[in-house]
Design an enzyme around this catalytic site. Structure first.
Site, short mmCIF file in Angstrom:
data_model
loop_
_atom_site.label_atom_id
_atom_site.label_comp_id
_atom_site.label_asym_id
_atom_site.label_seq_id
_atom_site.Cartn_x
_atom_site.Cartn_y
_atom_site.Cartn_z
N ASP A 122 0.79 -1.24 0.00
CA ASP A 122 0.00 0.00 0.00
C ASP A 122 0.82 1.29 0.00
OD1 ASP A 122 -2.22 -1.55 0.03
OD2 ASP A 122 -2.68 -1.27 2.15
N ARG A 149 -6.23 -2.70 -21.77
CA ARG A 149 -6.27 -1.65 -22.81
C ARG A 149 -6.44 -2.27 -24.20
NH1 ARG A 149 -7.27 3.74 -22.57
NH2 ARG A 149 -5.66 4.13 -21.03
#
Ligand code: F6P
Length: 317
Positions: A122, A149
């Site tokens: 994180d 994508r």
């Protein structure tokens, strides 16, 4: 000991701690399953060969856990007694916020020296530019986003890609910039649905043929499914899909960057203990080794770079 959510590079840190300690003439023990194993006395001596061939492996050979019992005094007392039984007089705890919260309380209660190493994907710890595992996690997200994508472009679709980060948007921000995301939604800023829908519609009218919105799981509007639903209500003409990356972000072989960071911090943890540090996290800020007291590492919030967030939007126009 490794504790809390695992992160790629924890093994490299264990290796560095074990070998540095042995080099310094110390005996080293591995504590299994974090604070849970400490309470259950799951402790074994480690040798140089115990950490052979692990620098490249994800996960943690010591296993890990989130421990409720360590939050109770009785659990911590049992942990202290187990450490004494093995003549262990200092601890290196590799983990994140929860790990250091426990370490701080334990250090105060039993005056027990502990050095923390920032091990979490994180990157939400104050006192280090980067945590062990963050770089690898970003690369995992970017690899996945590039694949998304491709299909998004073929089908002219808008994807909502959810990445980890309950309280912090560091993974979302950096991976979003690296994969050219149209939008990056993070817990540190308020998400306005009208604004998001207006800009996405504008993108489409300008003939964009694909879109990726990176959503940190802790975004104030909800996860990727929630955001996608709300956007779809506003612009039904766009074909949308949702991908949740989940725990894939926590695994995999650590990047070279994470291996070097983990090795350096593991080495520094042992040196730090020998130099008398007792209740702090080792980190690197602007290439300078820094020891930050646990309380500060947990409580001070590391700010997300809002300018980079703005920049990401400009670059996606
Ligand atoms: O703290 C690291 C982290 O990966 C967070 O990003 C995520 O919200 C959480 O752990 C998931 O935890 P668990 O594996 O216990 O579900």
């Amino acid at each position: 000991m490794t504790s809390g959510g695992d992160s790629p590079g924890m093994n490299a840190a264990i290796r560095a701690v074990v070998r540095t300690a042995i080099f310094c003439g110390l005996d080293v023990y591995g504590i299994y399953r974090g604070y849970e194993g400490l309470i259950d006395n799951h402790i074994e001596q480690m040798y140089s060969h115990s950490v052979s061939n692990i620098i490249q492996r994800g996960g943690t050979i010591l296993k890990t856990a989130r421990s409720k019992r360590f939050m109770e005094y009785q659990g911590r007392l049992q942990a202290f007694n187990n450490l004494k039984e093995h003549n262990i007089d200092a601890l290196v705890a590799i983990g994140g916020n929860g790990t250091f919260t426990g370490a701080s309380v334990f250090n105060k209660e039993f005056d027990f020296p502990i050095i923390g190493l920032p091990g979490t994907i994180d990157n939400d710890l104050f006192g280090t530019d980067s945590t062990i595992g963050y770089d690898t996690a970003i690369n995992t997200v970017v690899e996945a986003a590039d694949k998304i994508r491709d299909t998004a472009t073929s089908h002219e679709r808008l994807f909502f890609l959810e990445v980890m980060g309950r309280d912090a948007g560091f993974i979302a921000l950096r991976s979003g910039i690296a994969c050219g995301a149209e939008f990056i939604l993070v817990p540190e800023t308020t998400t306005y649905i009208d604004n998001l829908a207006r800009l996405l519609r504008h993108d489409w009218r300008k003939n964009k043929t694909s879109g990726i919105v990176i959503v940190a799981e802790g975004d104030d509007m909800g996860g990727a499914y929630e955001v996608a639903k709300k956007v779809k209500e506003k612009i039904p003409e766009i074909d949308t899909r949702v991908t949740i990356l989940g725990h894939i972000q926590r695994g995999g072989s650590p990047s070279a960057y994470d291996r070097v960071l983990a090795s350096s911090l593991g080495f520094l943890a042992v040196k730090g203990l020998l130099d008398g540090h007792r209740d702090s996290m080792a980190g690197i800020i602007d290439k300078v080794v820094t020891f930050t007291p646990f309380e500060k590492a947990i409580k001070h919030t590391k700010d997300i770079n809002k300018e980079m967030l703005e920049m990401s939007r400009i670059l996606a126009l």
